[in-house]
Motif scaffolding. Structure first.
Motif, mmCIF file in Angstrom:
data_model
loop_
_atom_site.group_PDB
_atom_site.id
_atom_site.type_symbol
_atom_site.label_atom_id
_atom_site.label_comp_id
_atom_site.label_asym_id
_atom_site.label_seq_id
_atom_site.Cartn_x
_atom_site.Cartn_y
_atom_site.Cartn_z
ATOM 1 N N ARG A 66 0.829 -1.214 0.000
ATOM 2 C CA ARG A 66 0.000 0.000 0.000
ATOM 3 C C ARG A 66 0.858 1.257 0.000
ATOM 4 N NH1 ARG A 66 -1.629 4.175 2.511
ATOM 5 N NH2 ARG A 66 -0.192 3.828 4.239
ATOM 6 N N ARG A 67 1.897 1.280 0.841
ATOM 7 C CA ARG A 67 2.760 2.464 0.903
ATOM 8 C C ARG A 67 3.526 2.663 -0.396
ATOM 9 N NH1 ARG A 67 5.425 2.818 7.007
ATOM 10 N NH2 ARG A 67 3.477 2.396 8.160
ATOM 11 N N LEU A 68 3.945 1.575 -1.014
ATOM 12 C CA LEU A 68 4.606 1.691 -2.317
ATOM 13 C C LEU A 68 3.663 2.317 -3.345
ATOM 14 C CD1 LEU A 68 6.456 -1.740 -2.396
ATOM 15 C CD2 LEU A 68 7.563 0.500 -2.367
ATOM 16 N N LEU A 69 2.412 1.875 -3.341
ATOM 17 C CA LEU A 69 1.417 2.432 -4.255
ATOM 18 C C LEU A 69 1.106 3.888 -3.914
ATOM 19 C CD1 LEU A 69 -1.047 -0.591 -4.378
ATOM 20 C CD2 LEU A 69 0.145 0.348 -6.361
ATOM 21 N N ASP A 70 0.914 4.175 -2.629
ATOM 22 C CA ASP A 70 0.519 5.510 -2.192
ATOM 23 C C ASP A 70 1.592 6.549 -2.494
ATOM 24 O OD1 ASP A 70 -1.317 7.291 -0.634
ATOM 25 O OD2 ASP A 70 0.403 7.397 0.719
ATOM 26 N N SER A 71 2.851 6.154 -2.367
ATOM 27 C CA SER A 71 3.966 7.087 -2.583
ATOM 28 C C SER A 71 4.431 7.162 -4.034
ATOM 29 C CB SER A 71 5.148 6.673 -1.700
ATOM 30 O OG SER A 71 5.601 5.376 -2.067
ATOM 31 N N GLY A 72 3.906 6.265 -4.865
ATOM 32 C CA GLY A 72 4.342 6.216 -6.259
ATOM 33 C C GLY A 72 5.662 5.497 -6.459
ATOM 34 N N LEU A 73 6.197 4.892 -5.385
ATOM 35 C CA LEU A 73 7.484 4.209 -5.501
ATOM 36 C C LEU A 73 7.393 2.915 -6.297
ATOM 37 C CD1 LEU A 73 8.810 4.721 -1.859
ATOM 38 C CD2 LEU A 73 9.620 5.863 -3.935
ATOM 39 N N HIS A 74 6.166 2.450 -6.542
ATOM 40 C CA HIS A 74 5.991 1.230 -7.341
ATOM 41 C C HIS A 74 6.199 1.494 -8.826
ATOM 42 C CE1 HIS A 74 2.283 3.343 -8.024
ATOM 43 N NE2 HIS A 74 1.960 2.493 -8.974
ATOM 44 N N GLN A 75 6.195 2.752 -9.227
ATOM 45 C CA GLN A 75 6.261 3.099 -10.649
ATOM 46 C C GLN A 75 7.686 2.928 -11.173
ATOM 47 O OE1 GLN A 75 4.772 7.099 -10.743
ATOM 48 N NE2 GLN A 75 2.655 6.483 -10.407
ATOM 49 N N PRO A 76 7.895 2.018 -12.097
ATOM 50 C CA PRO A 76 9.246 1.795 -12.616
ATOM 51 C C PRO A 76 9.547 2.716 -13.808
ATOM 52 C CG PRO A 76 7.773 0.164 -13.544
ATOM 53 C CD PRO A 76 6.927 1.049 -12.653
ATOM 54 N N LYS A 77 10.810 3.000 -13.991
ATOM 55 C CA LYS A 77 11.227 3.676 -15.218
ATOM 56 C C LYS A 77 11.313 2.674 -16.360
ATOM 57 C CE LYS A 77 13.759 7.659 -13.433
ATOM 58 N NZ LYS A 77 15.030 8.422 -13.510
ATOM 59 N N ARG A 78 11.704 1.463 -15.982
ATOM 60 C CA ARG A 78 11.859 0.395 -16.972
ATOM 61 C C ARG A 78 11.175 -0.858 -16.430
ATOM 62 N NH1 ARG A 78 16.118 3.708 -16.589
ATOM 63 N NH2 ARG A 78 16.703 2.731 -14.610
ATOM 64 N N GLY A 79 10.390 -1.506 -17.274
ATOM 65 C CA GLY A 79 9.713 -2.717 -16.858
ATOM 66 C C GLY A 79 8.337 -2.463 -16.274
ATOM 67 N N VAL A 80 7.833 -3.464 -15.536
ATOM 68 C CA VAL A 80 6.447 -3.452 -15.058
ATOM 69 C C VAL A 80 6.397 -3.963 -13.622
ATOM 70 C CG1 VAL A 80 4.097 -4.317 -15.452
ATOM 71 C CG2 VAL A 80 5.638 -3.950 -17.403
ATOM 72 N N THR A 81 5.603 -3.295 -12.776
ATOM 73 C CA THR A 81 5.289 -3.849 -11.455
ATOM 74 C C THR A 81 3.823 -4.285 -11.439
ATOM 75 O OG1 THR A 81 4.743 -1.675 -10.530
ATOM 76 C CG2 THR A 81 6.998 -2.484 -10.218
ATOM 77 N N VAL A 82 3.581 -5.435 -10.822
ATOM 78 C CA VAL A 82 2.227 -5.977 -10.667
ATOM 79 C C VAL A 82 1.977 -6.096 -9.171
ATOM 80 C CG1 VAL A 82 0.675 -7.879 -11.219
ATOM 81 C CG2 VAL A 82 2.497 -7.263 -12.821
ATOM 82 N N CYS A 83 1.177 -5.183 -8.618
ATOM 83 C CA CYS A 83 0.969 -5.111 -7.173
ATOM 84 C C CYS A 83 -0.372 -5.724 -6.784
ATOM 85 C CB CYS A 83 1.012 -3.657 -6.698
ATOM 86 S SG CYS A 83 2.601 -2.839 -6.978
ATOM 87 N N MET A 84 -0.334 -6.664 -5.862
ATOM 88 C CA MET A 84 -1.544 -7.291 -5.330
ATOM 89 C C MET A 84 -1.505 -7.173 -3.811
ATOM 90 S SD MET A 84 -1.842 -10.707 -7.752
ATOM 91 C CE MET A 84 -3.485 -11.071 -7.120
ATOM 92 N N PRO A 85 -2.080 -6.096 -3.245
ATOM 93 C CA PRO A 85 -1.996 -5.892 -1.794
ATOM 94 C C PRO A 85 -2.721 -6.950 -0.971
ATOM 95 C CG PRO A 85 -2.613 -3.867 -2.940
ATOM 96 C CD PRO A 85 -2.717 -4.979 -3.929
#
Length: 324
Positions: A66-85
């Protein structure tokens, strides 16, 4: 650029998309969906899954994602993140490790389409997410009121797993065999490397474990060249090659003298068991030299209950082999 699809949805460069996977309905006819948050960078790179809440009462992992999503830290410059809290929505709603029929999702992989509820959740994950990822971090906590000091678990004989664990750089990295019918094992059979992060205990926020989980995730993303910066580790990583449990010899009330993460030496007094009526007092001593990677927080214990989990690195193993 390469085509990226998650759960049948095409993800464009620079796009953030929420995808709901329908699992089933409650007896009230309420639809239960598992939300997936997918974020793609503007450049190609690996696909990293961040899964939490496989056990519905393990909330530290949910808070990390949740904190990664809330802060935008999940957003990669390269590649893809798939978040399932929250993988196990049923367990989350009921403060429970399992789904309503008592089954454990993380012992139900690869699952079946028409099987038990746990098997159906596992099946959907194996069909809709796992085939399209390269790596993953599965977030967990200790269970049954036992706290785990922040640690990564992986089969370390695999070079990719060792590299991922080293990049995460948790305080402890534990060589851990595959558990039957777990996400980690079944994903590995598909050529996907998933490491497990453990920190804290069920139904209780542990800020240290949460912060270590976030920092380790960012370090792993930097190692995979998905982002350009990550925080430096605050503690030295220790690789644990073997472990053992100190168990209660008698029932009673347990009070620990040590804290999670602490090094204890063979023969050291680590706690006390008393009875509620003042009739006896028993010292608990460490059977081996090791780090307290897990600690029981329930005072009321029965004979045979696990009190603390000791992990041994190479230096501890040498100490345990030396004569008293």
């Amino acid at each position: 650029m390469k085509e990226v699809k998650i759960a049948g949805q095409l993800i464009q460069p620079g796009e953030f998309k929420e995808i709901d996977i329908n699992i089933a309905r409650l007896p009230s006819h309420t639809v239960i969906d598992t939300p997936i948050y997918v974020s793609r960078g503007f450049e190609d790179g690996p696909v990293l899954a961040l899964t939490a809440g496989m056990h519905g009462d393990e909330i530290n992992g949910m808070e990390i994602v949740r904190r990664l999503l809330d802060s935008g830290l999940h957003q990669p410059k390269r590649g893809v993140t798939v978040c399932m809290p929250i993988v196990n929505v049923y367990g989350f709603l009921n403060y429970s490790r399992d789904v309503p029929d008592g089954k454990d999702i993380n012992r139900s992989f690869p699952g079946t389409k028409n099987g038990s509820l746990a098997s159906r959740v596992a099946y959907n994950l194996m069909q809709e997410v796992v085939p399209f990822i390269d790596y993953g971090i599965d977030f967990h906590t200790g269970g049954a009121m036992r706290a785990n000091y922040p640690q990564v678990r992986a089969v370390l004989r695999d070079e990719k797993n060792m590299a991922l664990a080293n990049a995460f750089n948790a305080p402890f990295t534990i060589d851990s065999p595959f558990r039957p019918n777990s996400l980690r094992k079944e994903a590995y059979r598909k050529g996907k490397n998933i490491i497990v992060y453990e920190g804290g205990e069920s139904l209780r926020f542990d800020q240290h474990a949460i912060e270590e989980g976030i920092a380790g995730t960012l370090r792993l993303m930097k190692y995979l060249d998905m982002i350009d910066w990550a925080p430096e580790p605050t503690q030295e990583n220790k690789v644990i090659w073997s472990s053992s449990w100190i168990r209660a010899k008698n029932a009673g009330l347990f009070q620990s003298n040590v804290k999670c993460g602490q090094l204890v030496h063979k023969g050291e007094w680590v706690g006390t068991i008393t009875d509620p009526f003042g009739e006896f007092k028993e010292q608990v001593v460490a059977t081996e030299t090791g780090y307290v990677v897990g600690l029981n927080n329930i005072p009321v214990i029965n004979a045979g209950d696990a009190l603390m989990h000791l992990g041994m690195d190479n230096l501890c193993k040498l100490d345990n082999m030396s004569p008293d």
